[in-house]
Design an enzyme around this catalytic site. Structure first.
Site, PDB file in Angstrom:
ATOM      1  N   CYS A 223       4.642   3.951  -0.379  1.00  0.00           N
ATOM      2  CA  CYS A 223       4.685   5.098   0.562  1.00  0.00           C
ATOM      3  C   CYS A 223       3.645   6.096   0.071  1.00  0.00           C
ATOM      4  O   CYS A 223       2.465   5.790   0.171  1.00  0.00           O
ATOM      5  CB  CYS A 223       6.086   5.669   0.720  1.00  0.00           C
ATOM      6  SG  CYS A 223       7.190   5.586  -0.695  1.00  0.00           S
ATOM      7  N   CYS A 225       4.630   8.512  -2.861  1.00  0.00           N
ATOM      8  CA  CYS A 225       5.417   9.339  -3.774  1.00  0.00           C
ATOM      9  C   CYS A 225       4.494  10.146  -4.680  1.00  0.00           C
ATOM     10  O   CYS A 225       3.452   9.669  -5.107  1.00  0.00           O
ATOM     11  CB  CYS A 225       6.347   8.461  -4.598  1.00  0.00           C
ATOM     12  SG  CYS A 225       7.510   7.607  -3.519  1.00  0.00           S
TER      13      CYS A 225
END
Lengths: 312, 103
Positions: A223, A225
């Site tokens: 993603c 992070c």
């Protein structure tokens, strides 16, 4: 955009898959992007607890479909993921956000014969407008249901805007000045950071140290992070598919594109922030570290330096 | 960071420095194991703690099972056959215990 290889079912899992140059042209987020960012973190905060990180990651990665996932920009995906989760939880209704989304003028444009490049560029504009429109409706629905107020959203945005990596820089500079703190920080970061009075939220921090022989680089291939509570919002390129893909496969090239040239023989250590830890790079101190005060040194540390994308 | 033995009676299966293989699986649900390290061999860099299993919390399970999380260090040249950097360059990735097997 060239693809190294791409099974259809895990399209968000981009490590090493997309060979595209880093786009460093954009800086600064648009107001609606900051609002979506704020809404996400506020929905997850201790007061509301409406969505949880891992659910959000799931909605963000598996719900969009491959074509849309690869096409949409970062906060465009966030807006949809939040909408999906809130509908799943019964907090909003699909028509709150999804209705009357069709602009007939746009549809007519799409019927006219256009070049592939024109079509892609029109699609980009449509995606952007649609994301902004949906975000606004999403926000209105949450305000109407009393989940949050515009004032709270504005206050959250202001608090992130003023952060600009400040807390992270305090940690770095203390470690440069205080050997015992640095030792504790590298061994177990959370208790050490809390001694500085910094709120880490849910984050479990892992600090990695740059030396004359080792350079660390942080990425999240699944993603995006990022140590939010320490560094605020990430640089826009950090969230790009190109960075997420290439940092784990061509780190030296990525560093060069970011303006970092390492001496020959420096080992590169890339950290994929794949699960529960968040990373902070401890950059090499400037040569005149002992002549400068902590306040002066804080001004020398950048967000990029604390994720390994700059030397300091 | 919660120490593995502190809050839970969970003893990590793998020790720092141990050689392990990251399991390979075709999965259609929510996981946090990146595809490019599946099937690859590395060493345990650290035991990172005990966390609720993301494969369950991803679906809203309030009482997800606790699992041990490790940081696994791999050589870039063991991941990518065409890796162009130094042969000492490494990649560290966070992997849950059930994705690891002893080599």
């Amino acid at each position: 955009m060239a693809f190294f290889c791409y099974p259809v079912e895990r399209y968000h899992d981009v490590g090493g898959r997309i060979d595209a140059p880093l786009d460093l042209s954009r800086s600064g987020y648009e107001p609606w992007e900051k609002e979506i960012d704020a809404i996400h973190f506020m929905l997850a905060d201790a007061k509301r607890r409406r969505i949880f990180l891992e659910e959000f990651r799931r909605a963000l990665t598996l719900q969009l479909g491959r074509e849309r996932y690869l096409r949409l920009d970062f906060y465009e995906r966030w807006a949809i993921a939040i909408e999906v989760l809130l509908v799943e939880k019964g907090l909003i209704s699909p028509v709150d956000v999804g209705s009357s989304g069709f602009d007939l003028n746009v549809l007519q444009h799409q019927r006219a014969p256009v070049s592939a490049e024109d079509a892609a560029s029109k699609q980009r504009v449509t995606d952007r407008q649609e994301a902004e429109r949906r975000s606004m409706l999403l926000k209105q629905a949450l305000i109407e249901r009393g989940v949050m107020t515009q004032h709270e959203i504005d206050a959250f945005i202001a608090s992130v805007d003023t952060k600009e990596g400040g807390d992270g820089a305090k940690v770095v500079v203390r470690a440069w000045k205080d050997a015992a703190f640095k030792k504790a920080l590298l061994k177990d970061a959370n208790p050490a950071i809390r001694t500085l009075g910094i709120d880490l939220g849910f984050m479990h921090i892992c600090v990695v140290e740059n030396t004359s022989a080792i350079h660390n680089l942080i990425v999240c291939t699944l993603c995006s992070c990022y140590p939010r509570y320490l560094l605020g919002r990430p640089p826009i390129w950090y969230k790009s598919l190109a960075y997420r893909s290439r940092a784990v496969r061509q780190p030296k090239d990525i560093l060069r594109e970011l303006g970092v040239t390492l001496p020959d023989g420096v080992q590169i250590r890339v950290h994929d922030s794949s699960a529960d830890l968040r990373y902070l790079v401890l950059p090499l101190p400037p040569p005149d570290v002992s002549d400068l005060t902590e306040t002066e040194l804080i001004g020398r540390v950048t967000c990029e330096g604390m994720i390994g994308a700059a030397l300091r | 960071m919660s120490h593995p033995s502190a809050a839970h009676d969970i003893v990590p299966r793998f020790a720092v420095g141990q050689t392990v293989r990251i399991r390979s699986a075709q999965v259609f649900t929510h996981i946090r194991t990146p595809w490019y390290v599946m099937g690859k061999v590395g060493t345990v860099e650290r035991v990172a703690g005990v966390f609720p299993d993301a494969e369950q919390t991803g679906y809203g399970h309030a009482n997800a099972r606790p699992v041990v999380l490790y940081r696994i260090q791999l050589l870039m040249q063991d991941i990518w056959t065409d890796y162009e950097g130094s042969d000492t360059d490494t990649l560290d990735v966070e992997i849950y215990e059930h994705w690891l097997e002893a080599v």
